[in-house]
Scaffold this motif. Structure first.
Motif, short mmCIF file in Angstrom:
data_model
loop_
_atom_site.label_atom_id
_atom_site.label_comp_id
_atom_site.label_asym_id
_atom_site.label_seq_id
_atom_site.Cartn_x
_atom_site.Cartn_y
_atom_site.Cartn_z
N VAL A 104 -10.30 -2.70 -0.33
CA VAL A 104 -10.35 -1.67 0.70
C VAL A 104 -11.60 -1.77 1.57
O VAL A 104 -11.64 -1.20 2.68
N LYS A 105 -12.63 -2.47 1.13
CA LYS A 105 -13.83 -2.60 1.96
C LYS A 105 -13.64 -3.60 3.08
O LYS A 105 -14.22 -3.46 4.16
N THR A 106 -12.83 -4.63 2.83
CA THR A 106 -12.71 -5.72 3.80
C THR A 106 -11.30 -5.91 4.35
O THR A 106 -11.12 -6.57 5.37
N GLY A 107 -10.30 -5.38 3.67
CA GLY A 107 -8.92 -5.63 4.06
C GLY A 107 -8.40 -6.98 3.62
O GLY A 107 -7.31 -7.40 4.02
N ARG A 108 -9.14 -7.68 2.75
CA ARG A 108 -8.71 -9.00 2.29
C ARG A 108 -7.75 -8.88 1.12
O ARG A 108 -7.88 -8.02 0.26
N GLU A 109 -6.80 -9.81 1.07
CA GLU A 109 -5.83 -9.84 -0.02
C GLU A 109 -6.51 -10.33 -1.30
O GLU A 109 -7.24 -11.32 -1.30
N ILE A 110 -6.25 -9.64 -2.41
CA ILE A 110 -6.73 -10.07 -3.72
C ILE A 110 -5.64 -10.85 -4.43
O ILE A 110 -5.89 -11.93 -4.96
N TRP A 111 -4.42 -10.30 -4.47
CA TRP A 111 -3.27 -11.04 -4.99
C TRP A 111 -1.99 -10.49 -4.38
O TRP A 111 -1.98 -9.38 -3.82
N GLN A 112 -0.94 -11.28 -4.49
CA GLN A 112 0.37 -10.90 -3.97
C GLN A 112 1.43 -11.30 -4.98
O GLN A 112 1.36 -12.38 -5.58
N TYR A 113 2.42 -10.43 -5.17
CA TYR A 113 3.55 -10.73 -6.04
C TYR A 113 4.83 -10.63 -5.21
O TYR A 113 5.07 -9.61 -4.54
N ASP A 114 5.65 -11.67 -5.28
CA ASP A 114 6.96 -11.69 -4.61
C ASP A 114 8.05 -11.78 -5.67
O ASP A 114 8.08 -12.75 -6.45
N ALA A 115 8.93 -10.79 -5.72
CA ALA A 115 10.05 -10.87 -6.65
C ALA A 115 11.00 -11.98 -6.21
O ALA A 115 11.24 -12.16 -5.01
N ARG A 116 11.52 -12.71 -7.17
CA ARG A 116 12.53 -13.72 -6.87
C ARG A 116 13.89 -13.04 -6.88
O ARG A 116 14.52 -12.86 -7.92
N LEU A 117 14.35 -12.64 -5.71
CA LEU A 117 15.60 -11.89 -5.61
C LEU A 117 16.79 -12.84 -5.66
O LEU A 117 16.79 -13.89 -4.99
N PRO A 118 17.82 -12.48 -6.40
CA PRO A 118 19.00 -13.35 -6.47
C PRO A 118 19.86 -13.22 -5.22
O PRO A 118 19.71 -12.28 -4.43
N GLU A 119 20.77 -14.15 -5.06
CA GLU A 119 21.78 -14.01 -4.01
C GLU A 119 22.71 -12.85 -4.37
O GLU A 119 22.97 -12.57 -5.54
N GLY A 120 23.19 -12.16 -3.34
CA GLY A 120 24.22 -11.16 -3.59
C GLY A 120 23.71 -9.76 -3.85
O GLY A 120 24.48 -8.91 -4.32
N ILE A 121 22.42 -9.48 -3.57
CA ILE A 121 21.95 -8.11 -3.73
C ILE A 121 22.65 -7.22 -2.70
O ILE A 121 23.05 -7.68 -1.62
#
Length: 587
Positions: A104-121
């Motif tokens: 929050v001091k710099t706005g820099r990303e620390i980590w990111q998580y992307d769910a692996r979504l299946p086809e057909g949601i």
């Protein structure tokens, strides 16, 4: 593993040290603890009120951008998240089931998580996500394939990943989880696919199920892996086997009233929308056709999942007036403990907090056509001529009588959360003035297929505005002030002890209002429509405000004539953070 974390080396180097564990006591005191925002709603009562007053009516014009964070990529669909802040780290969710940790001091990303979504949601209303929850060493969020994921809050590593329901049957999940007494409590989404709404509670450390509570009568709950009690009474208010695919999705999540130790969840539309199929042979004045507990608010015991009480806002529902809208715990001017909820059906309800009993109701939008009002028991006084017609009575058997109903199925208020100020006693309600042509059609259930039995076209009720932010007195129903907006309002509201009300518009304006008069005191153009939820906190003696900008959600997908009118709005994915510099705080 169903997802992955992306580490950014430069950000990690600048990241804060590991944070302290989040406790139940910290969640309980979230509103008063102004250095963090640990819960959806800025308190599990969902008042969305901050006691901070450094930023106020007199100096809000000095609020300036501190930093902006891009969600990146091509996944720029609707951004409806509410940020969380804990010891210098902000957590936000993004479209397509992503979660980010940001310094929050710099706005820099620390980590990111992307769910692996299946086809057909099968998400109903855009690929949105409305936020995360935090407890212990973990941060939790749901995914579009109806899963709940626990990540280590410091590293983004997966701790556990559990299935809420089968996405192939139409289930999904978009709400922020709720943490109560070491349990992660979730609902489900998918009401347009004939699913069955349910509330689930899991052990926060392991993800193991503790209890489940289906919200449609006839379905059996569980406790510690064993059957517990049936919801309601089989076939008391549902004909035949229709309860088996009865809808009632709990798609907006819930609140927690610590004073009565009660979870409060709303339930969505019964399935299908065609009410004649669900109420066959039942007289209009017979409660046997109510289709419990769809379109209702439920008080649930967090220890075992038992239903303590229910209040149904739209019995015999036939317009897609979901009952999921948030239930806010507050104390009125006379010291009575109350709940308030602004329903999709156009009425603002006040309930008793002890037992959910009806206290009063007022219309908060104009031109309500489906009911004349609410009776002394809290039941609507139906205008039966404004119920969409039975296709079985049509000459061709394909389309029942078309009626114009107001509000539209997207509601006098949809998911976008209102705010309450204990200073003014008012609720600040983002509402919309629109109606719809609606008709019923024959339908049969097929797993994974839309289960509506209705058609519709949404239309604005007025030429000069659709959106309307209203300051409502819950004691009288009086609209104290109103701010009209050309496009529909679809973002959350926040209020502060500084006399301010914040919200955003689809046109991209982030606005601060005077909480007593509705005067616009400050605004900032964010570059895309705002459908997210603002927060505020203090850091190093300064007050900060954040909101995400990114147009999307249900309106562009389902809005009919309204969607066509706002198709010029640009998508986006940018988190804006503003600060009031210390040297300007006294101005």
């Amino acid at each position: 593993m169903r997802g992955f974390a992306l580490a950014v080396a430069a950000a990690i180097a600048a990241a804060p040290v590991a944070q302290a564990q989040v406790t139940e006591e910290m969640l309980l005191n979230d509103t008063a603890s102004t250095g963090d925002v640990l819960t959806n709603g800025m308190g599990r009562h969902l008042q969305r009120y901050s006691p901070l007053d450094t930023l106020n009516r007199d100096n809000v014009q000095n609020l300036v951008p501190a930093w902006a964070f891009s969600l990146g990529g091509e996944k720029q669909r609707g951004q409806e998240t509410q940020p969380l802040v804990h010891e210098g780290v902000m957590y936000i969710t993004g479209s397509y089931s992503r979660l980010f940790a940001i310094d929050v001091k710099t706005g820099r990303e620390i980590w990111q998580y992307d769910a692996r979504l299946p086809e057909g949601i099968l998400p109903c209303c855009d690929v949105v996500n409305r936020g995360a929850a935090i407890f212990g060493d973990n941060v939790y969020f749901g995914t579009l394939d109806a899963r709940i994921v626990a990540l280590n809050k410091d590293t983004g590593d997966v701790v556990w990943n559990k299935r809420i329901a089968d996405y192939r049957a139409g289930y999904s999940y978009t709400a922020a989880p709720l943490i109560v007494n070491g349990l992660v409590v979730t609902g489900n989404s998918g009401g347009e696919f004939g699913i069955v709404g349910e509330v689930q509670a899991r052990d926060a450390e392991t993800g193991d199920l503790v209890w489940t509570r289906p919200v449609i009568e006839g379905h059996m709950g569980t406790l510690n892996g064993e059957e517990s009690t049936m919801t309601g009474t089989l076939n008391a208010t549902w004909p035949g086997d229709m309860w088996k695919t009865g809808g009632g999705a709990t798609w907006l999540g819930g609140s927690y009233d610590a004073d009565t130790d009660t979870l409060v969840f709303g339930t969505g539309n019964p399935a299908p929308w065609n009410s004649h199929l669900r109420n066959a042979g039942q007289p209009v004045d017979d409660n046997a056709g109510d289709n419990l507990y769809a379109a209702s608010r439920l008080g649930i015991d967090p220890a075992n999942g038992e239903i303590k009480w229910h209040f149904q806002t739209t019995p015999r529902e036939g317009w897609d007036y979901d009952g999921v809208n948030e239930v806010v715990a507050y104390t009125d001017r006379e010291g009575n403990d109350r709940f308030a909820t602004a329903d999709r059906n156009g009425f603002f309800y006040v309930l008793n907090r002890e037992d959910g009993a009806f206290v009063n109701a007022y219309p908060f939008v104009k031109d309500i056509s489906w009911a004349e009002g609410i009776d002394e028991n809290g039941r609507p006084i139906f205008v039966e001529d404004n119920r969409p017609g039975d296709p079985a009575e049509a000459a061709d058997g394909n389309r029942g009588e078309v009626v114009f109903s107001s509000p539209s199925f997207l509601g006098g208020k949809n998911w976008m959360p209102m705010a309450h100020s204990p200073d003014t006693g008012l609720f600040y309600v983002p509402s919309n003035e629109w109606g719809m042509d609606i008709w019923n059609e024959p339908i049969t259930y097929k797993q994974g297929a839309a289960y509506l039995g209705s058609g519709f076209t949404i239309k604005p009720n007025y030429e000069d505005h659709i959106g309307s932010l209203k300051a409502i007195d819950p004691d009288t129903g009086e609209v104290v002030w109103e701010h009209q907006n050309p496009a529909p309002l679809w973002g959350g509201v926040m209020t502060t002890a500084g006399g301010l009300v914040f919200t955003g518009t689809p046109e991209g304006e982030f606005i601060a209002f005077d909480d007593m008069t509705g005067e616009v005191l400050w605004s900032f153009q964010t570059g895309s429509g705002i459908v997210g939820q603002p927060i505020t906190w203090e850091q190093d003696g300064e007050q900060y405000v954040s909101v995400i900008s990114g147009w999307g959600g249900a309106v562009p997908l389902w809005g009919g004539e309204v969607a066509s009118a706002v198709n010029y709005l640009n998508q986006g994915g940018l988190l804006w953070t503003f600060r009031l510099p210390q040297q300007l705080a006294a101005n």
